[in-house]
Design a protein around this motif. Structure first.
Motif, PDB file in Angstrom:
ATOM      1  N   ALA A 394      62.412  60.978  36.351  1.00  0.00           N
ATOM      2  CA  ALA A 394      62.240  60.477  34.984  1.00  0.00           C
ATOM      3  C   ALA A 394      63.119  59.262  34.721  1.00  0.00           C
ATOM      4  CB  ALA A 394      62.571  61.589  33.993  1.00  0.00           C
ATOM      5  N   SER A 397      61.616  55.708  34.154  1.00  0.00           N
ATOM      6  CA  SER A 397      60.914  55.331  32.932  1.00  0.00           C
ATOM      7  C   SER A 397      61.690  54.299  32.106  1.00  0.00           C
ATOM      8  CB  SER A 397      60.642  56.566  32.076  1.00  0.00           C
ATOM      9  OG  SER A 397      61.857  57.150  31.632  1.00  0.00           O
ATOM     10  N   LYS A 398      62.990  54.140  32.368  1.00  0.00           N
ATOM     11  CA  LYS A 398      63.776  53.144  31.625  1.00  0.00           C
ATOM     12  C   LYS A 398      63.451  51.722  32.052  1.00  0.00           C
ATOM     13  CE  LYS A 398      68.021  52.132  32.684  1.00  0.00           C
ATOM     14  NZ  LYS A 398      69.476  52.146  32.955  1.00  0.00           N
ATOM     15  N   ASP A 416      53.094  59.386  36.391  1.00  0.00           N
ATOM     16  CA  ASP A 416      53.695  60.424  35.558  1.00  0.00           C
ATOM     17  C   ASP A 416      55.059  60.025  35.003  1.00  0.00           C
ATOM     18  OD1 ASP A 416      51.470  61.916  36.074  1.00  0.00           O
ATOM     19  OD2 ASP A 416      52.402  63.140  37.637  1.00  0.00           O
ATOM     20  N   TRP A 418      56.106  57.277  34.018  1.00  0.00           N
ATOM     21  CA  TRP A 418      56.000  56.298  32.933  1.00  0.00           C
ATOM     22  C   TRP A 418      54.982  56.714  31.864  1.00  0.00           C
ATOM     23  CZ3 TRP A 418      57.061  54.537  37.902  1.00  0.00           C
ATOM     24  CH2 TRP A 418      58.137  53.654  38.054  1.00  0.00           C
ATOM     25  N   ILE A 419      54.523  57.959  31.922  1.00  0.00           N
ATOM     26  CA  ILE A 419      53.390  58.357  31.098  1.00  0.00           C
ATOM     27  C   ILE A 419      53.678  58.192  29.607  1.00  0.00           C
ATOM     28  CG2 ILE A 419      53.954  60.811  30.862  1.00  0.00           C
ATOM     29  CD1 ILE A 419      50.467  59.367  31.661  1.00  0.00           C
ATOM     30  N   ASN A 420      54.926  58.400  29.191  1.00  0.00           N
ATOM     31  CA  ASN A 420      55.278  58.259  27.772  1.00  0.00           C
ATOM     32  C   ASN A 420      55.694  56.830  27.416  1.00  0.00           C
ATOM     33  OD1 ASN A 420      54.837  61.023  27.173  1.00  0.00           O
ATOM     34  ND2 ASN A 420      56.837  61.538  28.021  1.00  0.00           N
ATOM     35  N   LYS A 421      56.000  56.040  28.432  1.00  0.00           N
ATOM     36  CA  LYS A 421      56.485  54.678  28.212  1.00  0.00           C
ATOM     37  C   LYS A 421      55.335  53.660  28.253  1.00  0.00           C
ATOM     38  CE  LYS A 421      60.102  51.750  28.126  1.00  0.00           C
ATOM     39  NZ  LYS A 421      60.966  51.624  29.300  1.00  0.00           N
ATOM     40  N   GLY A 422      54.348  53.911  29.114  1.00  0.00           N
ATOM     41  CA  GLY A 422      53.229  52.980  29.243  1.00  0.00           C
ATOM     42  C   GLY A 422      53.566  51.801  30.141  1.00  0.00           C
TER      43      GLY A 422
END
Length: 447
Positions: A394, A397-398, A416, A418-422
């Motif tokens: 995770a 994702s930053k 997965d 980056w799923i919340n970051k796009g």
């Protein structure tokens, strides 16, 4: 269900016809459906130098429309095979470390190619090549011309090895060509229109036969409803004037390396807003065109970016320091430093037996070091399949994501992590055409 165009549907039907043959040579399969004299198409993959040349006949090449169609079909073929592979409809497999030949040939016109006197003799009829982008007959006449594709890892992954076709292909074919059923009489258009007409007449009769009291009550209710609607619209208009949402703006650009030569000497289309160029690879390889490209992008007043091709076997700190030395004049308007990690990053090792924990920790070390040197949060370039297999932490994702996905959709597949970051940038196509050169087309969201 994914929608397919006419070309893809034709390929799907041909794939379905091979269903019962078990394990099939991908080379034989592709030569029957695409790389053959009837189609006027061939492919030579330069395994050592990591690029591929897509050949088409002079008749196709010299017509801008047919040339573009051929390039699009080639890209669609690659994207379709990759999609079917990820969905389990087909399985493409090979051991890339057993490939020892410098080149791989795809065309039914090629037969036991061999090197003689600085030429590659491609068949018994004397077809040969002595230039990377030309195929000549025995008389020396150019009969095929080539277009270079530099996304070699994607091409090699999809076009070399063997293929197994699962029963899922039948489901896709059935969805494309559903069984025609007889329509009941009450579903025919003429019946529906007749029913609607009777309903309207009935309503009209009911309204006219209602008494005056009911009519007045109905009119009163309608007036009250109009007042409520007007009040809601007034509130919305006031809100829209005070709250204007900020829109994300999409910009289009290209990414280049030494394989594109001095392509920036040409005038780029007005639609191009940015250019990303390869700078370095591993611990000590500098792209020969980087210095020229880096300065030329700036002179053209385009947003510029530079990427480093990450080699898993090399020390991450050494790679980061080397990369930064080449791009340390990075300005605030440039893209942040970019690292490219994909299946080609496993060069010299077996990706299947790699230690994912060690791989991810070393890549994070590289990213941390680059951020320390540049003062910018670096960007990660990869693809959906590689990231879900190897970049599962995770912590990734930053970092902004530059995703490679050529399925020609309205949005790419997001890994997965980056799923919340796009996504921030999207390498949408490997076949953007500028002055007879085929390069990658990218989309960048300016937030």
């Amino acid at each position: 269900m994914k929608s397919f165009n006419d070309f893809e549907i034709a390929i799907l039907h041909q794939i379905s016809s091979f269903r019962k043959e078990g394990i099939i040579s991908l080379k034989d399969f592709l030569e029957k459906i695409f790389f053959n004299p009837e189609e006027g198409k061939a492919l030579i993959i330069q395994l050592r130098e990591q690029y591929a040349i897509f050949f088409i006949t002079n008749k196709i090449y010299n017509n801008p429309i047919s040339q573009r169609e051929a390039i699009i079909e080639f890209s669609q073929l690659l994207a379709l095979l990759d999609f079917l592979n990820t969905q389990g409809v087909i399985s493409i497999f090979r051991n890339q470390h057993l490939v020892k030949e410098p080149m791989y040939f795809l065309s039914s016109i090629f037969h036991e190619p061999k090197i003689e006197n600085n030429k590659i003799i491609l068949n018994d009829n004397g077809l040969y090549t002595d230039k990377p982008e030309e195929l000549k007959n025995a008389k020396g006449d150019v009969i095929y011309k080539g277009i270079q594709f530099n996304d070699s890892h994607f091409v090699i992954k999809n076009l070399m090895g063997n293929i197994v076709i699962s029963d899922k292909i039948n489901t896709i074919i059935d969805e494309i060509n559903p069984v025609q059923k007889k329509t009941p009489f009450y579903k025919h258009k003429i019946f529906r229109w007749a029913a609607l007409l009777l309903l309207v007449l009935g309503l009209c009769y009911g309204i006219h036969s209602s008494n005056t009291k009911n009519t007045q009550q109905l009119n009163k209710s309608i007036q009250q409803l109009h007042k409520k609607i007007k009040a809601v619209k007034t509130q919305k208009n006031r809100a829209s004037k005070t709250l204007v949402p900020k829109k994300n703006i999409k910009h289009f650009g290209i990414d280049i390396s030494k394989w594109n030569g001095a392509i920036l000497k040409n005038n780029l289309p007005d639609s191009i807003d940015f250019v990303i160029c390869k700078a370095t690879e591993g611990k000590n390889f500098l792209d020969p065109m980087f210095s020229y490209n880096w300065k030329e992008i700036q002179q053209k007043k385009l947003k510029r970016g530079a990427y480093h091709f990450y080699v898993i076997l090399d020390n991450p700190i050494t790679q980061a320091n080397f990369f930064w030395e080449q791009i340390k004049d990075l300005s605030s308007t440039d893209f942040p430093p970019i690292v490219d990690i994909e299946h080609g990053s496993f060069e010299g090792m077996n990706s299947i037996s790699s230690n994912n924990k060690s791989l991810q920790q070393n890549l994070l070390t590289f990213l941390t070091r680059i951020q320390q040197l540049s003062g910018r949060t670096p960007m990660v370039y990869t693809n959906h399949k590689f990231a879900n297999a190897h970049l599962t932490s995770a912590r990734f994702s930053k970092y902004p994501l530059w995703i490679a996905d050529y399925e020609n959709k309205t949005s790419p597949n997001i890994p997965d992590a980056w799923i919340n970051k796009g996504w921030t940038a999207w390498q949408k196509s490997p076949s953007y055409h500028i002055d007879s050169k085929t390069i990658d087309l990218d989309v960048y969201i300016g937030r």
